[in-house]
Design an enzyme around this catalytic site. Sequence first.
Site, short mmCIF file in Angstrom:
data_model
loop_
_atom_site.label_atom_id
_atom_site.label_comp_id
_atom_site.label_asym_id
_atom_site.label_seq_id
_atom_site.Cartn_x
_atom_site.Cartn_y
_atom_site.Cartn_z
N ASP A 181 48.88 -52.40 -24.56
CA ASP A 181 48.50 -52.09 -26.52
C ASP A 181 48.79 -50.94 -26.34
O ASP A 181 48.26 -49.26 -26.33
CB ASP A 181 46.66 -52.00 -26.06
CG ASP A 181 46.15 -51.91 -27.92
OD1 ASP A 181 47.94 -51.80 -28.56
OD2 ASP A 181 45.88 -52.28 -28.30
N LYS B 239 51.38 -50.53 -36.19
CA LYS B 239 50.96 -49.53 -37.02
C LYS B 239 52.09 -48.85 -37.76
O LYS B 239 52.97 -48.98 -38.53
CB LYS B 239 50.32 -47.76 -36.37
CG LYS B 239 49.20 -48.00 -35.42
CD LYS B 239 48.70 -47.75 -36.00
CE LYS B 239 46.64 -47.91 -35.71
NZ LYS B 239 45.34 -47.38 -36.90
N PHE C 185 40.03 -50.56 -27.45
CA PHE C 185 39.93 -50.58 -28.66
C PHE C 185 41.26 -51.28 -28.96
O PHE C 185 42.15 -51.29 -28.65
CB PHE C 185 39.62 -49.52 -29.55
CG PHE C 185 40.37 -49.98 -30.81
CD1 PHE C 185 38.35 -50.33 -32.01
CD2 PHE C 185 40.89 -50.44 -31.44
CE1 PHE C 185 38.29 -51.31 -33.14
CE2 PHE C 185 40.93 -51.15 -33.13
CZ PHE C 185 39.99 -51.12 -33.95
C1 LIG Z 1 45.22 -49.67 -29.19
C2 LIG Z 1 45.00 -50.18 -30.99
N1 LIG Z 1 44.89 -52.21 -30.54
C3 LIG Z 1 44.79 -52.37 -31.78
C4 LIG Z 1 44.84 -51.57 -32.94
C5 LIG Z 1 44.46 -52.66 -33.95
O1 LIG Z 1 45.24 -52.47 -34.90
P1 LIG Z 1 45.73 -53.06 -37.18
O2 LIG Z 1 44.44 -52.14 -37.61
O3 LIG Z 1 46.66 -52.71 -37.41
O4 LIG Z 1 44.86 -54.31 -36.50
C6 LIG Z 1 44.31 -50.29 -33.20
C7 LIG Z 1 44.12 -49.70 -34.83
O5 LIG Z 1 43.59 -48.79 -34.30
C8 LIG Z 1 44.84 -49.28 -32.27
O6 LIG Z 1 44.52 -48.07 -32.32
#
Ligand SMILES: Cc1ncc(COP(=O)(O)O)c(C=O)c1O
Length: 357
Positions: free
Chosen positions: A251, A280, A166
Amino acid sequence: MGACLSRCNVRSPEEVPGLSNSAGYTIQENAIENQSRLMQIEERHTSGAYRKRPLVIVRGLGVKVIDTEGREYLDMTSGQGVALLGHSHPAVIQAINKQASRLVTCPQIFFNDQRAALYEELVTHLPKGFDRFILCNSGAEAVEGAIKLARLVTGRPGIIAMKHGFHGRTLGALSATWEPRYRRPFEPLLPGFQHIPFNDTGAAEEMIDDQTAAVLLEVVQGESGVHLAEGSYLRKLRELCHARGALLIFDEIQTGLGRTGSWFAFQHEGVIPDVMCLGKGIAGGLPMGVVAWRGELGILQPGSHGTTLGGNPLACATARATLQVLKEERLPERAKQVGEKFLDRLRRRSHPMVRED
Ligand SMILES: Cc1ncc(COP(=O)(O)O)c(C=O)c1O
């Protein structure tokens, strides 16, 4: 979130210090009426994209959030991974107040004291050589930035991401996200993206080639359970990316800043990426995303990327305060201790909802 907010002892509103003042209306008189009115308004105007839980949260204090009726809940979501220091941490409040009265916005075509200080602070927490940053406003935006960076640096189009990974819901980040339910309604997504099975070195060996700009993954996948990348897998990816001229992007939006018991999840295995995405809770709950990379890879050309609000002084000052507290209170270490305790208890007590594959 409903499943993750656990109801605490109920206290009457007047027992909750400052609740009526900070919420801006008197809870005792019209709490229930207010609650349903607020829910109705939101229901009337929301995009519809969120599955709402019937709870109007008006305040947060440490590990708790409080609804319009003064009921307290343990926030087991920690604001979906954002409340790194708990809610309403005094250092965050102070940083916001102080900076809000000085300067809130300052586009990146100018220099700024808070932004400069944040860069310096970030460098102290990151692996050696990570000294270039894109400051933006969310996790997905950080992933977008990392994808653009990888394509620019390598001159290649391909992004290899992981099944069950994700990375957010903007179109670029969504192209890297795996879940077909999220992707299908918006196809066609960006070309050049492929998904390979997580922890499968053979698939990585087969797929990473001279068209691959980057391999992008979470060190701990959090969407479909909690899946840890094996150390041997990360080492193999590191080796393959290096040998084949692709960048390795971690990520760490969900896992960074102490949440796995070290500052970054990759530190558990000691495999250093080329690029890292953060987001976050980095700015204490104010919107901020960060792409960090090894400066030797190069920098972006003027005009190739940008965002109006990214790196604004208010978010930068609050991020500095957040990082300071994480460091001074040794919260990554504390997360390790508490995490071990929880894991031990979970392993000892079997529960049908908890399973280790
Ligand atoms: C691993 C990961 N990458 C990217 C994101 C996307 O972040 P945002 O919701 O701030 O756009 C999230 C959101 O939960 C995430 O858990």
